[in-house]
Design a protein around this motif. Structure first.
Motif, PDB file in Angstrom:
ATOM      1  N   ASN A 160     133.247 -10.248  23.662  1.00 43.72           N
ATOM      2  CA  ASN A 160     134.689 -10.978  23.776  1.00 43.72           C
ATOM      3  C   ASN A 160     134.949 -11.818  22.396  1.00 43.72           C
ATOM      4  OD1 ASN A 160     133.493 -13.812  24.378  1.00 43.72           O
ATOM      5  ND2 ASN A 160     132.486 -12.962  25.757  1.00 43.72           N
ATOM      6  N   GLU A 161     135.942 -12.248  22.381  1.00 47.97           N
ATOM      7  CA  GLU A 161     136.168 -12.725  21.136  1.00 47.97           C
ATOM      8  C   GLU A 161     135.486 -14.100  20.763  1.00 47.97           C
ATOM      9  OE1 GLU A 161     140.430 -13.239  20.474  1.00 47.97           O
ATOM     10  OE2 GLU A 161     140.987 -11.080  21.137  1.00 47.97           O
TER      11      GLU A 161
ATOM     12  N   LYS B 259     136.383  -6.628  17.916  1.00 49.04           N
ATOM     13  CA  LYS B 259     136.274  -6.367  19.478  1.00 49.04           C
ATOM     14  C   LYS B 259     136.837  -5.072  19.588  1.00 49.04           C
ATOM     15  CE  LYS B 259     137.684  -8.500  23.994  1.00 49.04           C
ATOM     16  NZ  LYS B 259     138.503  -7.193  24.119  1.00 49.04           N
TER      17      LYS B 259
ATOM     18  N   LYS C 269     139.057 -10.446  16.474  1.00 45.18           N
ATOM     19  CA  LYS C 269     140.096  -9.530  17.165  1.00 45.18           C
ATOM     20  C   LYS C 269     139.747  -8.053  16.676  1.00 45.18           C
ATOM     21  CE  LYS C 269     143.560 -13.080  17.357  1.00 45.18           C
ATOM     22  NZ  LYS C 269     143.541 -13.349  18.689  1.00 45.18           N
TER      23      LYS C 269
END
Length: 768
Positions: A747-748, A708, A705
């Motif tokens: 993306n995570e 990102k 998170k």
């Protein structure tokens, strides 16, 4: 499985397999019924074999790796044979055939190890062409007297006696010694040998032909009276030595007997440093150069700057070097930049202490929770230990304060006070004796805490006399946990260092012991320490195992010089580390071993540091440094640590959190006992934890998170991650592969996958 019964299930299963293969082709009802009956009988016989095998093992005190393999292979194949039999009811012939074939191989495997137990490891090879036992190469100490027809000199008697006792120790003591006396016969002393056993004398001096000992060892293999009953038979040369000894009247030396084991010198020694040559001018390198010349080993070019900075960072402060530090170091043109880097890292008092806490926590069995803390039967030394490392306390004072402690450092010698019933070797006084001997003197007293040692000259009385130094009241000697009614008094393990007063307080005895042990003339104390530090930095000690300092070092001169230099320079561990990491020897390319056992092999040849895996704490800290912190502040064991520890840490370092499944799987030991080495071999538990473990998975999720949000493009994210984790930018192929994982925009899930992949590559996991 019972070795005498194993042939029966093997034969039946082979018949069943044969029937099944024939039935596979001919579809015979008769054969199918025969297979069913034979399979059930063989399954039952396998159960009986396992039961008798377990009874036999317990009654004959069998032990060793072969026994464990045999035991578990037998149990596994018993389960397989029962499963095979029950599979008949399912009607699945393909499953039945597969299990039947597996069971045949399994029971054959178990039987093979059973035969090794009863007939020796060479039971098969010895009867094959070319499988005859070869005599060991080289002369033994007794060889030069074997053809002597006259009287033996005292020196010849001493050497012959060593050979005789060595043969008896290796082949006979397991059944005929103080601990175990089959047939009321002991063979571990002159008096016992001449006394004989329940069937009379076994040695008739001057008459080997009339001596029962010679008759028994020369009987053919398989004879019920042949000795030894288990394992390999004596070689022809060993038999000749015993015959010669008896022929000469079974002489025994007067006075002290020479040990049959190698016993390292206690006193310090300062060897002359070899002359400088070429680009070699540092003592470590000159001693290694002499070793290389003797063993015909060539020097290799030293590692490049990127490898060196990562290696020295991890070894001194336990952290990955920051990318900007790496680039600055690589572009630095100063000739002494590696020495300057080592000094800079060693001057980082907190970072140094935070890394080396792990090493000393293992060795001093210090942890933040566990057995004894709740009941008050255990005391931590974390605050004292951190301060000692941070302040670079001289090692002689470090040892003195642990052995003759105050409240902050008493946890080491006080050990763990176990609740409930314990054996006598687990009492706190004996723990102290064992731990002090192991950590500071590199010797094993654990065997001698129960009975006279089989692997050294240490006796039960020695262990108890040493333990009594730590005891408030003198301990009664217990042999194999049985009271003997004897008291050993108090005595240091090496009396030449000094005498411990019996009629004085425990506090004064510990002060005496500490003062005696830290004397400069106790060369063993300082050889043990420098060998441990060398092993920590180089992946393998000059002596291995590091707790067996009587073993032969690969370079006695290097070991002795390091120890004497350490004493001469104020017992300074950081200076010792500097001496090692700035040597050309430390900067050689890393090497690897094919098997874990190669590290301690007698024929080991040093060619450079042994490549090793990051420790559990180093790996966790590397993830924290390169990606995101693995532990929160709340995970720190703050109650056991210095009050301001949070302000001293760059992030919650793994060395200061309580043990958890993640750290355990990566090798952090249970510190209820001393642990002075960790295996560097990967294992299944580690693989499972790194692929499916909750701790690592949660860390990846939390970090993804943050990454990102910080790196909106795949190129920038991959480049930053590679620089932080591996200390370099990705090559084009790596960048392309990483972008496939991440997609056009990070993306995570993709970030988690990429970090996981990088964390598992050898370049990240290993110290090269």
């Amino acid at each position: 499985m019972h070795p005498l019964l194993v042939h029966f299930p093997i034969g039946l299963l082979c018949i069943a397999l044969l029937f099944e293969l024939i039935d596979w082709k001919h579809k015979s009802t008769v054969l199918r019924d025969g297979t069913r009956i034979i399979t059930w009988i063989s399954a039952g016989s396998a159960v009986v074999a396992v039961i008798f095998g377990l009874l036999l093992a317990s009654s004959e005190d069998s032990s060793g790796t072969n026994l464990e393999i045999h035991r578990w292979a037998g149990i596994a194949t018993m389960v397989l044979s029962l499963a095979t039999a029950f599979t008949l009811r399912s009607g699945s012939r393909s499953l039945f055939r597969g299990l039947l074939l597996t069971t045949v191989f399994g029971v054959s495997f178990a039987g093979h190890y059973g035969a090794m137990l009863t007939h020796g490891d060479d039971y098969l090879s010895s009867v094959l062409p070319g499988g005859e036992t070869l005599e060991p190469e080289g002369d033994t100490e007794a060889d030069f007297v074997l053809t002597n027809n006259g009287a033996l000199t005292p020196e010849q008697i001493q050497n012959l006696n060593v050979e005789v006792r060595t043969i008896l120790a290796h082949n006979c003591y397991s059944c005929h010694s103080e601990t175990k006396m089959k047939g009321d016969l002991r063979l571990d002393s002159k008096e016992a040998i001449m006394k004989g056993g329940e069937n009379g004398v076994v040695v008739v001096p001057s008459h080997p032909d009339k001596s029962e000992l010679i008759r028994r060892i020369t009987l053919p293999k398989g004879d019920k009276e042949a000795m030894p009953t288990k394992g390999k038979r004596l070689t022809e040369k060993e038999v000749k030595i015993l015959q010669f000894w008896i022929e000469k009247g079974a002489p025994w030396p007067d006075g002290n007997e020479k040990s049959i084991y190698r016993v390292a010198e206690l006193a310090p020694r300062t060897p002359q440093v070899p002359a400088a040559t070429g680009d070699l001018n540092k003592p470590v390198d000159l001693f290694v150069n002499a070793y290389f010349q003797k063993n015909k080993i060539s020097w290799k070019p030293v590692v490049d700057d990127r490898v060196y900075i990562r290696r020295v960072y991890l070894d001194i402060v336990g952290l990955l070097p920051p990318p900007e530090k790496i680039e600055a170091f690589v572009t630095d043109n100063r000739a002494d930049k590696r020495e300057l880097l080592a000094k800079e890292l060693l001057a980082q008092n907190d970072a140094y202490a935070q890394h080396w806490m792990t090493f000393w926590n293992d060795a001093l069995r210090n942890d933040y929770d566990g057995t004894g803390y709740i009941t008050g039967g255990r005391f931590g030394i974390s605050k004292w230990l951190y301060a000692s490392l941070q302040n670079n306390k001289p090692y002689n004072w470090f040892v003195k304060e642990l052995i003759s402690p105050d409240k902050e450092s008493e946890g080491f010698v006080k050990g763990i006070k176990w609740r409930g019933t314990i054996n006598s070797s687990q009492r706190t006084e004996m723990q102290a004796a064992q731990n002090v001997a192991q950590v500071f003197l590199g010797l094993n007293l654990k065997c001698a805490s129960c009975h006279d040692s089989f692997i050294s000259d240490w006796k039960l009385a020695d262990a108890y006399a040493f333990a009594n130094i730590f005891a408030d009241t003198l301990l009664e000697i217990n042999r194999c946990d049985k009271p003997t009614g004897k008291i050993a008094g108090t005595r240091i393990l090496y009396p030449e260092l000094g005498e411990i007063a019996v009629n004085t307080s425990t506090e004064k005895r510990l002060r005496q012991l500490a003062d005696f042990l830290i004397q400069p003339k106790d060369g063993r104390l300082y050889r043990t320490l420098v060998n441990r530090v060398w092993a920590q930095l180089m992946g393998r000690g000059i002596v291995e195992p590091v707790d067996a300092m009587d073993n032969l070092p690969w370079s006695q001169d290097l070991l002795d010089w390091l120890a004497s230099d350490f004493v001469a320079n104020g017992y300074d561990i950081r200076r010792l580390i500097y001496t090692i990491v700035t040597s050309k020897t430390y900067q050689l390319p890393s090497t690897s071993v094919k098997e874990a056992g190669d590290i301690v092999a007698n024929d080991y040849k040093f060619t450079g540091m042994v490549r090793r895996r990051l420790t559990a704490e180093q790996f966790a800290d590397a993830i924290s440094t390169a990606f995101t912190p693995m532990y929160a502040d709340t995970a720190l064991a703050v109650k056991k640590l210095p009050e301001d520890i949070r302000s001293r840490l760059p992030f919650p370092r793994a060395a200061f959190v309580k043990n958890d499944p993640f750290l355990t799987s990566l090798g952090r030991p249970n510190r209820e006992t001393v642990s002075t080495s960790r295996t560097s071999q990967a294992n299944l538990l580690q693989a499972l934890e790194l692929t499916n473990g909750s701790k690592f998975t949660e860390t990846l999720k939390a970090g993804s998170k943050v990454w990102k949000s910080q790196y909106p493009t795949s190129d920038s994210l991959v480049t930053a991650l590679y620089r932080k984790a591996l200390g370099r930018s990705p090559v084009p192929k790596e960048l392309a592969a990483a972008k496939k994982i991440l997609g056009p925009a990070p993306n995570e899930e993709g970030i988690q996958d990429l970090v996981w992949a990088i964390a598992l590559v050898p370049e990240f996991q290993l110290i090269y």
